[in-house]
Design a protein around this motif. Structure first.
Motif, short mmCIF file in Angstrom:
data_model
loop_
_atom_site.label_atom_id
_atom_site.label_comp_id
_atom_site.label_asym_id
_atom_site.label_seq_id
_atom_site.Cartn_x
_atom_site.Cartn_y
_atom_site.Cartn_z
N THR A 62 18.98 -8.95 87.54
CA THR A 62 18.83 -9.50 86.23
C THR A 62 18.57 -8.82 85.18
O THR A 62 18.65 -9.40 83.99
N LYS A 63 18.11 -7.65 85.34
CA LYS A 63 17.97 -6.56 84.33
C LYS A 63 18.88 -5.11 84.60
O LYS A 63 19.13 -5.16 85.65
N THR A 64 18.89 -4.50 83.70
CA THR A 64 19.55 -3.20 84.06
C THR A 64 18.33 -2.18 84.18
O THR A 64 17.11 -2.21 83.70
N ILE A 65 19.05 -0.97 84.68
CA ILE A 65 17.95 0.14 85.15
C ILE A 65 17.32 0.76 83.49
O ILE A 65 16.19 1.30 83.76
N SER A 66 17.91 0.44 82.60
CA SER A 66 17.30 0.97 81.37
C SER A 66 15.96 0.27 81.06
O SER A 66 15.18 0.77 80.22
N GLU A 67 15.80 -0.86 81.65
CA GLU A 67 14.57 -1.60 81.55
C GLU A 67 13.45 -1.16 82.41
O GLU A 67 12.35 -2.04 82.45
N ILE A 68 13.69 -0.32 83.46
CA ILE A 68 12.69 -0.18 84.38
C ILE A 68 11.59 0.61 83.69
O ILE A 68 11.71 1.44 82.77
N PRO A 69 10.23 0.08 83.88
CA PRO A 69 9.20 0.67 83.14
C PRO A 69 9.12 2.11 83.55
O PRO A 69 9.22 2.71 84.91
N LYS A 70 8.59 2.88 82.65
CA LYS A 70 8.56 4.34 82.74
C LYS A 70 7.03 4.81 82.97
O LYS A 70 6.86 6.01 83.14
N SER A 71 6.26 3.90 83.17
CA SER A 71 4.79 4.31 83.50
C SER A 71 4.18 3.16 84.22
O SER A 71 4.66 2.00 84.39
N GLY A 72 3.04 3.38 84.59
CA GLY A 72 2.34 2.35 85.64
C GLY A 72 2.56 2.81 87.10
O GLY A 72 3.43 3.58 87.36
N ARG A 73 2.01 2.12 87.94
CA ARG A 73 2.26 2.08 89.33
C ARG A 73 3.63 1.41 89.79
O ARG A 73 3.86 0.06 89.66
#
Length: 266
Positions: free
Chosen positions: A203-214
């Motif tokens: 439902t989202k694209t990989i550009s929206e994957i969080p870059k921080s956190g666990r």
């Protein structure tokens, strides 16, 4: 310790015999490491122990530095090409292989406890192809993933071909294997990991994957992917691609997604 051997039935090199037909995984934690790079990595790891080396005699000069780094108590069996081929059961091009043993294993809880505040894990579910598992480990090492977690339906990453394809990545990246994927995800979620499920139907694209956190990147098998029931309960991400083609090899997809989630992406 250099030991010259010409007889392929010498009992000292029995562990190397017919490795194409019989893999050492599952035999007291032993595995076969092939090639100079993999052997160099094996020598550097505290979780693994080098037990012996099998080397072509014509490769002695070109591997002099590597040989000198091997502790004196570890035998380096030097053999001619005909003996090497007879032992292995096929023509050996690389000219060097070794027997290693995994001496330290991680639990999932230990991996979680050791994970930093900004961490990236790779979760593999039902991936039984050794080439894919090896390639994913290579990608995980390249993009500094903190660990790989394999469920109980994945193949063993220390299988000879998986280790070779990973170019030593299996030895470089901490990993654990054995739990069902549902249990893995429950434990990670309870430990504040955000599950990033990769799917062509995301439902989202990989550009929206969080870059921080666990974060934990979840990958399913190349054939049927992740189960629909599992995907429905997670946030899923896709790799944008041509509408005329709907999927990538899972190892290729892992590299793209790992880059997108890593600190190296721009």
């Amino acid at each position: 310790m250099i030991v010259n051997i010409s007889n392929p039935t010498d009992p000292r090199i029995e562990v190397y015999q017919q490795i194409r037909e019989r893999d050492l995984v599952g035999r007291e934690g032993l595995f076969v490491a092939e090639g100079k790079i993999v052997l160099q990595i094996l020598l550097e790891q505290k979780d693994y122990a080098l037990q012996s080396v099998l080397l072509l005699e014509r490769r002695m000069a070109t591997n002099e530095t590597l040989i000198s780094s091997i502790p004196d108590h570890i035998p380096v069996y030097v053999v001619p090409q005909t003996t090497m081929d007879a032992i292995a059961g096929y023509h050996v091009h690389r000219g060097i292989m070794a027997i290693g043993k995994r001496i330290i294993t991680n639990t999932l809880r230990e991996i979680i406890d050791q994970a930093p505040a900004d961490s990236l894990l790779v979760i593999l579910s039902d991936i039984s192809n050794h080439d894919n598992v090896g390639s994913i480990f290579r990608n995980a090492a390249a993009f500094s993933a903190d660990a790989v977690v394999l469920d109980n339906r994945c193949c063993d990453p220390l299988y000879r071909k998986a280790l070779r394809v990973s170019v030593g990545g299996v030895l470089n990246v901490p990993w654990v294997q054995g739990l069902p994927v549902a249990e893995i995800l429950t434990i990670l979620t309870e430990s504040s990991f955000e599950i990033v499920a990769l799917s062509p139907a995301g439902t989202k694209t990989i550009s929206e994957i969080p870059k921080s956190g666990r974060r934990a990147l979840l990958l399913g098998s190349e054939g049927h992917g992740l189960p629909s029931a599992l995907l429905d309960s997670l946030c899923s991400y896709k790799i944008p691609m041509s509408p005329e083609f709907d999927s990538l090899n899972v190892a290729t997809a892992s590299g793209i997604a790992l880059y997108a989630a890593s600190r190296y992406s721009v």
